[in-house]
Design an enzyme around this catalytic site. Structure first.
Site, mmCIF file in Angstrom:
data_model
loop_
_atom_site.group_PDB
_atom_site.id
_atom_site.type_symbol
_atom_site.label_atom_id
_atom_site.label_comp_id
_atom_site.label_asym_id
_atom_site.label_seq_id
_atom_site.Cartn_x
_atom_site.Cartn_y
_atom_site.Cartn_z
ATOM 1 N N GLU A 1 0.759 -1.066 0.283
ATOM 2 C CA GLU A 1 0.193 0.055 0.028
ATOM 3 C C GLU A 1 0.698 1.165 0.019
ATOM 4 O O GLU A 1 2.081 1.318 0.715
ATOM 5 C CB GLU A 1 -0.893 0.094 1.341
ATOM 6 C CG GLU A 1 -1.870 0.899 1.034
ATOM 7 C CD GLU A 1 -2.731 1.400 2.354
ATOM 8 O OE1 GLU A 1 -2.732 0.510 3.255
ATOM 9 O OE2 GLU A 1 -3.453 2.269 2.586
ATOM 10 N N ARG B 1 5.421 -12.704 9.817
ATOM 11 C CA ARG B 1 6.231 -11.437 9.471
ATOM 12 C C ARG B 1 7.687 -11.370 10.211
ATOM 13 O O ARG B 1 7.914 -12.108 10.979
ATOM 14 C CB ARG B 1 5.463 -10.341 10.008
ATOM 15 C CG ARG B 1 3.927 -10.078 9.961
ATOM 16 C CD ARG B 1 3.459 -9.038 10.773
ATOM 17 N NE ARG B 1 3.909 -7.466 10.558
ATOM 18 C CZ ARG B 1 3.311 -6.807 9.471
ATOM 19 N NH1 ARG B 1 2.167 -7.502 8.945
ATOM 20 N NH2 ARG B 1 3.783 -5.627 9.089
ATOM 21 N N LYS C 1 4.391 0.835 9.157
ATOM 22 C CA LYS C 1 4.670 2.072 8.466
ATOM 23 C C LYS C 1 4.032 3.143 9.191
ATOM 24 O O LYS C 1 4.396 4.245 8.974
ATOM 25 C CB LYS C 1 3.943 1.903 7.059
ATOM 26 C CG LYS C 1 4.920 1.264 6.012
ATOM 27 C CD LYS C 1 4.405 1.194 4.597
ATOM 28 C CE LYS C 1 3.454 0.029 4.508
ATOM 29 N NZ LYS C 1 2.458 -0.039 3.227
HETATM 30 P P1 ATP Z 1 2.773 -2.069 7.550
HETATM 31 O O1 ATP Z 1 2.183 -2.489 8.639
HETATM 32 O O2 ATP Z 1 4.252 -1.946 7.975
HETATM 33 O O3 ATP Z 1 2.134 -0.933 6.837
HETATM 34 P P2 ATP Z 1 1.447 -3.692 5.742
HETATM 35 O O4 ATP Z 1 1.333 -5.224 5.911
HETATM 36 O O5 ATP Z 1 0.344 -2.812 6.070
HETATM 37 O O6 ATP Z 1 2.865 -3.288 6.665
HETATM 38 P P3 ATP Z 1 1.684 -3.457 2.883
HETATM 39 O O7 ATP Z 1 2.114 -2.405 2.157
HETATM 40 O O8 ATP Z 1 0.041 -3.740 2.978
HETATM 41 O O9 ATP Z 1 2.206 -3.355 4.417
HETATM 42 O O10 ATP Z 1 2.464 -4.680 2.584
HETATM 43 C C1 ATP Z 1 2.778 -5.202 1.356
HETATM 44 C C2 ATP Z 1 3.343 -6.578 1.531
HETATM 45 O O11 ATP Z 1 4.279 -6.737 2.373
HETATM 46 C C3 ATP Z 1 2.281 -7.668 2.181
HETATM 47 O O12 ATP Z 1 2.061 -8.598 1.437
HETATM 48 C C4 ATP Z 1 2.540 -7.797 3.642
HETATM 49 O O13 ATP Z 1 2.109 -9.081 4.016
HETATM 50 C C5 ATP Z 1 4.228 -7.716 3.225
HETATM 51 N N1 ATP Z 1 4.728 -7.384 4.584
HETATM 52 C C6 ATP Z 1 4.497 -6.153 5.252
HETATM 53 N N2 ATP Z 1 5.198 -6.480 6.490
HETATM 54 C C7 ATP Z 1 6.098 -7.454 6.656
HETATM 55 C C8 ATP Z 1 6.876 -8.068 7.520
HETATM 56 N N3 ATP Z 1 7.281 -7.435 8.596
HETATM 57 N N4 ATP Z 1 7.333 -9.030 7.217
HETATM 58 C C9 ATP Z 1 6.999 -9.713 5.844
HETATM 59 N N5 ATP Z 1 6.252 -9.238 4.979
HETATM 60 C C10 ATP Z 1 5.692 -8.164 5.254
HETATM 61 MG MG MG Z 2 -1.236 -2.317 5.348
#
Ligand code: ATP
Ligand code: MG
Length: 556
Positions: A35, A261, A271
């Site tokens: 995102e 994760r 983020k």
């Molecule tokens: P954040 O909480 O940091 O915003 P998010 O999951 O909301 O993380 P996205 O932009 O939706 O962030 O993530 C893109 C991809 O990266 C998704 O498939 C998510 O599952 C993966 N991802 C995000 N954080 C991690 C992590 N700490 N370890 C492994 N994969 C991750």
């Molecule tokens: Mg997200």
């Protein structure tokens, strides 16, 4: 295709192997779906390496898809930074960059299909009432009074939503599933909401936006994704993922698999929280070298190879765990030990005068750029009467364990001669200001004929040629291993996470390129920041020390 022996092995790749062997798919098609609401962090790197690595090893495809259904939180700058980071990590997405927003028309049509099948309805209850109706983990929810509106009426209401007849939050579209499901996400989840917000891709075309759970599975299916890999928090949502695809007419059928994760000690991976560090000025930006972002790690001197190696070492499982910082640092240390040219810099300088050299003495010495890789060549090092050494490399008196310069004793200046300390000057506070030495002109590149040994080897920079530089030393951002668990993370910020000193670098370093890494001999690995400070001095960032200071050293 990468050679089979070097391929990582994990449960997801096992599933893929079985699917391909069974002829379920001709090839793999994965996607990385960020995102664009912040910069990518090292956790995303795990997902990138997994998804793009599968495409590489199976001759498959991997899309970069922006999951852009929250226009208020997203920004085109984040889109650009994310594209840049994925490329920098060494991966190429298949075809054009994809956006979920490309599919808003199709998503709208699939929502209409659900309405026509009696599987979605427009909800007018307010948020508070909806929360009450949802029930709890131990009690079933209750049906909304709007649940039995006819498809024809719902279709009209949904069109009215799209046409801007309702305000933000006044109504929403819900999937009609099961208010007593043991999976909360199946209790008639919201799939569309009203948001009068400008979107970075679609402008002002829409005032309704689809929700993540509805969008993600359909985007996967539209793109022909075979294996949709996400983190464990979406485990329950897999029911909804499957329900949506089961109930719309779409040919391709992706499947979702979840993995744990990445969590890293002494830092945070969300983020939203990283954004708070930036906007509340606890760091200097998303690319601050203390940040666990890809941009921060790059500026800190990490290489794509080291980050890929780290992702390989941590593996992919379903087990929640937290990785020690030492694991990440070992990867960059090993990489730079092989690849980084050696150089000399003094970060806490004290002046040393070699009294038996003429005032105007300048001698250009040859210094190897790497101790074991001759192909990296040599460089010229100016040697002169006045040099800088580290303050901690001199003592007036010391016991035998001190392998550095002491009055009356000899050390070797790295790549140069033996010197012997004779005396020193001090200021009124008793601080040493200048050290006076003599050198032995017979000791360049060899030991003295009489077999004398030096106490040690110390690094130095010629005072007349050395260039003043700003040295930035970084330490852990937080004082506790799991800052995300602390209610207010600002209470556990490490006040010494950045310590700046004024140092001197050997003149060859002024030609360093941005983020080029060096081993400053005896000090650690540093890279040129790419910028100068306000005084016009080059900035060097410490990437990592020469040895692991994390493991077994909690108090540091
Ligand atoms: P954040 O909480 O940091 O915003 P998010 O999951 O909301 O993380 P996205 O932009 O939706 O962030 O993530 C893109 C991809 O990266 C998704 O498939 C998510 O599952 C993966 N991802 C995000 N954080 C991690 C992590 N700490 N370890 C492994 N994969 C991750
Ligand atoms: Mg997200």
């Amino acid at each position: 295709m990468a050679d089979a022996e070097n391929r990582p092995s994990n449960f997801i790749r096992n599933i893929i192997d079985a699917d391909l062997a069974a002829g379920k798919y001709p090839t793999t098609h994965t996607r990385f779906p960020p995102e664009p609401n912040g910069y990518l962090h090292i956790g995303h790197a795990k997902s990138i390496v997994l998804n793009f690595g599968i495409a590489r090893d199976y001759n498959g495809l991997c899309n970069l898809r922006f999951d852009d259904t929250n226009p208020e939180k997203e920004d085109i700058d984040y889109v650009n930074a994310i594209k840049n980071d994925v490329s920098w990590l060494g991966f190429k997405w298949s075809g054009e960059v994809c956006y979920s927003s490309n599919y808003f028309d199709q998503l709208f049509a699939y929502a209409e299909e659900l309405i026509n099948k009696g599987l979605a309805y427009v909800e007018f209850s307010n948020q508070e009432t909806m929360r009450e109706m949802r029930g709890t983990l131990t009690s079933a929810g209750t049906n909304s009074p709007y649940r039995d509106t006819t498809p024809a009426e719902n279709l009209q209401l949904f069109h009215d939503m799209r046409d801007g007849k309702y305000k933000d939050g006044e109504c929403c579209l819900r999937a009609k599933i099961d208010m007593s499901s043991s999976f909360m996400c199946m209790r008639d989840p919201v799939i569309y909401r009203v948001r009068f917000a400008h979107h970075h891709q679609t402008g002002d075309k829409w005032c309704i936006y689809p929700m993540y759970d509805f969008t993600h599975c359909i985007s996967d299916a539209i793109e022909g994704i075979t294996h949709s890999l996400c983190t464990l928090e979406f485990q329950d949502n897999r029911r909804l993922y499957d329900w949506v695809l089961d109930n719309i007419s779409i040919e391709t059928r992706p499947h979702q698999y979840e993995f744990s994760r990445l969590n890293l000690e002494y830092t945070m991976m969300s983020k939203r929280k990283l954004n708070a560090l930036v906007t509340e000025n606890h760091v200097q930006g998303w690319d601050d070298p203390r940040m666990p972002t890809i941009a921060g790690l790059r500026r800190r001197g990490y290489t794509p190879g080291a980050i890929q190696e780290f992702c390989k070492r941590i593996g992919v499982t379903k087990m929640e765990n937290t990785i020690e910082m030492g694991v990440l640092e070992a990867c960059i240390r090993e990489d730079l030990n092989e690849s980084a040219p050696r150089a000399m810099a003094v970060v806490d300088p004290i002046k040393l005068v070699i009294e038996n050299l003429p005032d105007d003495h300048i001698e250009w010495l040859d210094a190897p750029n790497h101790p074991s890789d001759e192909s990296m060549g040599t460089r010229k090092l100016p040697f002169s009467k006045v040099v800088y050494i580290e303050r901690e490399d001199f003592r007036e008196e010391a016991n035998k364990k001190y392998k550095r310069l002491v009055i009356g004793k000899e050390v070797r200046l790295r790549n140069a001669y033996f010197i012997k300390a004779e005396r020193c000057d001090k200021d009124e506070q008793g601080n040493i200001t200048t050290i006076y030495c003599t050198y032995d002109e017979t000791t360049l590149g060899k030991l003295p004929a009489d077999g004398r040994k030096a106490k040690g080897v110390i690094h130095w920079v010629s005072a007349s040629h050395g260039v003043e530089a700003e040295i930035r030393n970084y330490d852990r951002m937080f004082t506790v291993a799991n800052p995300a668990a602390v209610e207010d993370f600002t209470t556990v910020l490490n006040p010494d996470s950045l310590v700046i000193t004024k140092g001197y670098i050997e003149p060859s370093l002024v030609d360093a390129k941005a983020q080029q890494g060096f081993q400053f001999e005896r000090l650690g690995y540093f890279c040129f920041d790419g910028n100068k400070n306000a005084d016009g001095k080059l900035i060097f960032n410490k990437t990592v020390g020469l040895r692991d200071t994390w493991t077994n050293n909690e108090s540091k």
